[in-house]
Write an enzyme that holds these catalytic residues in place. Sequence first.
Site, PDB file in Angstrom:
ATOM      1  N   LYS A  45     -67.095   1.899   2.473  1.00  0.00           N
ATOM      2  CA  LYS A  45     -65.667   1.679   2.705  1.00  0.00           C
ATOM      3  C   LYS A  45     -65.387   1.268   4.148  1.00  0.00           C
ATOM      4  O   LYS A  45     -64.570   0.377   4.409  1.00  0.00           O
ATOM      5  CB  LYS A  45     -64.888   2.946   2.343  1.00  0.00           C
ATOM      6  CG  LYS A  45     -64.894   3.241   0.846  1.00  0.00           C
ATOM      7  CD  LYS A  45     -64.112   4.491   0.507  1.00  0.00           C
ATOM      8  CE  LYS A  45     -64.113   4.733  -1.006  1.00  0.00           C
ATOM      9  NZ  LYS A  45     -63.380   5.955  -1.369  1.00  0.00           N
ATOM     10  N   ASP A  65     -56.975  13.354   4.847  1.00  0.00           N
ATOM     11  CA  ASP A  65     -57.109  13.709   3.434  1.00  0.00           C
ATOM     12  C   ASP A  65     -55.791  14.278   2.930  1.00  0.00           C
ATOM     13  O   ASP A  65     -55.190  15.135   3.583  1.00  0.00           O
ATOM     14  CB  ASP A  65     -58.224  14.753   3.282  1.00  0.00           C
ATOM     15  CG  ASP A  65     -58.626  15.003   1.837  1.00  0.00           C
ATOM     16  OD1 ASP A  65     -57.779  14.797   0.936  1.00  0.00           O
ATOM     17  OD2 ASP A  65     -59.770  15.432   1.603  1.00  0.00           O
ATOM     18  N   VAL A  85     -49.875   4.777   1.126  1.00  0.00           N
ATOM     19  CA  VAL A  85     -50.474   4.229  -0.089  1.00  0.00           C
ATOM     20  C   VAL A  85     -51.373   5.256  -0.780  1.00  0.00           C
ATOM     21  O   VAL A  85     -51.512   5.259  -1.999  1.00  0.00           O
ATOM     22  CB  VAL A  85     -51.292   2.948   0.240  1.00  0.00           C
ATOM     23  CG1 VAL A  85     -51.884   2.330  -1.021  1.00  0.00           C
ATOM     24  CG2 VAL A  85     -50.414   1.930   0.973  1.00  0.00           C
ATOM     25  N   ALA A  86     -51.984   6.141  -0.009  1.00  0.00           N
ATOM     26  CA  ALA A  86     -52.974   7.083  -0.542  1.00  0.00           C
ATOM     27  C   ALA A  86     -52.374   7.994  -1.609  1.00  0.00           C
ATOM     28  O   ALA A  86     -51.250   8.473  -1.474  1.00  0.00           O
ATOM     29  CB  ALA A  86     -53.541   7.940   0.594  1.00  0.00           C
ATOM     30  N   LYS A 173     -46.489  11.643  -9.203  1.00  0.00           N
ATOM     31  CA  LYS A 173     -45.851  10.476  -8.586  1.00  0.00           C
ATOM     32  C   LYS A 173     -44.328  10.564  -8.645  1.00  0.00           C
ATOM     33  O   LYS A 173     -43.628  10.148  -7.712  1.00  0.00           O
ATOM     34  CB  LYS A 173     -46.339   9.192  -9.250  1.00  0.00           C
ATOM     35  CG  LYS A 173     -47.822   8.901  -9.035  1.00  0.00           C
ATOM     36  CD  LYS A 173     -48.181   8.713  -7.561  1.00  0.00           C
ATOM     37  CE  LYS A 173     -47.732   7.402  -6.989  1.00  0.00           C
ATOM     38  NZ  LYS A 173     -48.223   7.156  -5.608  1.00  0.00           N
ATOM     39  N   VAL A 203     -51.078  -3.044 -11.607  1.00  0.00           N
ATOM     40  CA  VAL A 203     -51.518  -4.051 -10.640  1.00  0.00           C
ATOM     41  C   VAL A 203     -52.758  -4.788 -11.142  1.00  0.00           C
ATOM     42  O   VAL A 203     -53.772  -4.173 -11.501  1.00  0.00           O
ATOM     43  CB  VAL A 203     -51.815  -3.407  -9.266  1.00  0.00           C
ATOM     44  CG1 VAL A 203     -52.213  -4.480  -8.259  1.00  0.00           C
ATOM     45  CG2 VAL A 203     -50.592  -2.647  -8.761  1.00  0.00           C
TER      46      VAL A 203
END
Length: 342
Positions: A45, A65, A85-86, A173, A203
Site C-alpha cells: 500500500k 486506525d 474516506v476510511a 454508515k 462504485v
Amino acid sequence: MEKTSKCKVCVTGGAGYMGSWLVNKLLEKGYTVHATLRNLDDRCKVDLLKSFNGADSRLVLFEADIYDPDTFDPAIQGCDFVFHVATPLLHTQGYQFNNTTEATIAAAKSIAMSCVRSGTVRRLIYTGTVVSASPLMEDGSGFKDSIDETCWTPLNLSFAYSDSFLRSYAESKTLTEREILSYGTDANGTGGLEVISLDAGLVGGDTLQLYTPSSVVVLISQLTNNEDMYQKLRYLEELLGKVPVVHIDDICEAQIFCMEQPSINGRFLCASNYVSSAEIASYYQQHFPEFHVKQEYLDGPNREIKWGVTKLVEKGFEYKYDKKMILDDCIKCARRHGDLQQ
C-alpha cells in the site's frame, strides 16, 4: 479558492479503492496531501501511494486506525480540508468497541473535533453511501415515489438478501453519517465547520490497486456467476428500489468539487445512473454475449422509482460517465486482473 500549491488536505483511508484514486487526483491537481493508512509497514500500500506523480514532494503518510480514533489528529493538523474516506468493513476484536458502528461513530467524532481544534480546517467532506438513503417507507409497506437526500434508511426493517455483514454496514454508515453532519453549520450558518456528506452509489470503473475492488466484483457478478456478490447487488436493489451506480472518477471529482466550492455544506447523493439489476444484466447480454448471461438475472424487479437527486448538479457538478462507460470499465478492470477470462 487559494492556489492549490499552498493548500494542504488530508485523506483518511488513503490506500483504499476510492482513497488511492482520490490521493492520486489531488496530487495531479497540485495539492499537498496527508494520507492515512492503518499500517505504514504494509509495503504494497505504501509503495502504491509513493508511486504517484508528485508523491515525493507533496505526499506525507500517517498511521491511523478507525479503532484508535485519536490517531488521526496528527494527519489533520495544518490541513485546510479533510476527506474522511476510511471505513472498517469487518469488526476488529480486542479494542474498546463492540462493533463497527461504535468504532466508526467514535472515529467520526474524533476526526470532526480534530478539524475544529486545528484552527485551519475549513471543511470536512465525509464519504457516505446511498445505503444510508433508502426510499423505503418507515413501516416497510413499500417505496416512496423517488429517492433523494431527504431519504434515510429505516434501521428497524429487515431486507431481502440481507445478512449480518450488510445489516452492520448499513447501520454503521447511516448512524455515522447522521453523527458527522451534526458537526456542520446549521441553517443559520452558525457552527465553525462546514461538513459535507457525499453519499456514493455503487462504485465501478477501473482501479489503481493490484486487484479488482469488491464493488466492481459486485457489478460484474452476473458475468462471473458469483452468487455471494450477486446477492449483494440484489440487496442494494431491495434496499434502494434500484441500484445507483457511479464511476470511481466521477465520485472523486465530486469530492474535489465539494472542496473547491466557496461555501457548501449538507448531504448530497452521488450517482450518475439509477438502474435495476435486470438492466445491468441486459446490457451485458447485448454487448458481451460471450459471457452467456443467465435468464434469472434478466428477470429481476422493474420498479418505477425516480432518481430525484439534483442538488449536486444544481451546484454545477457534471458527471462524465454513463452506465455504459461504468460497466465497460468494470469489465476492463476485471479482465486486466484475471477475474474475467473471455
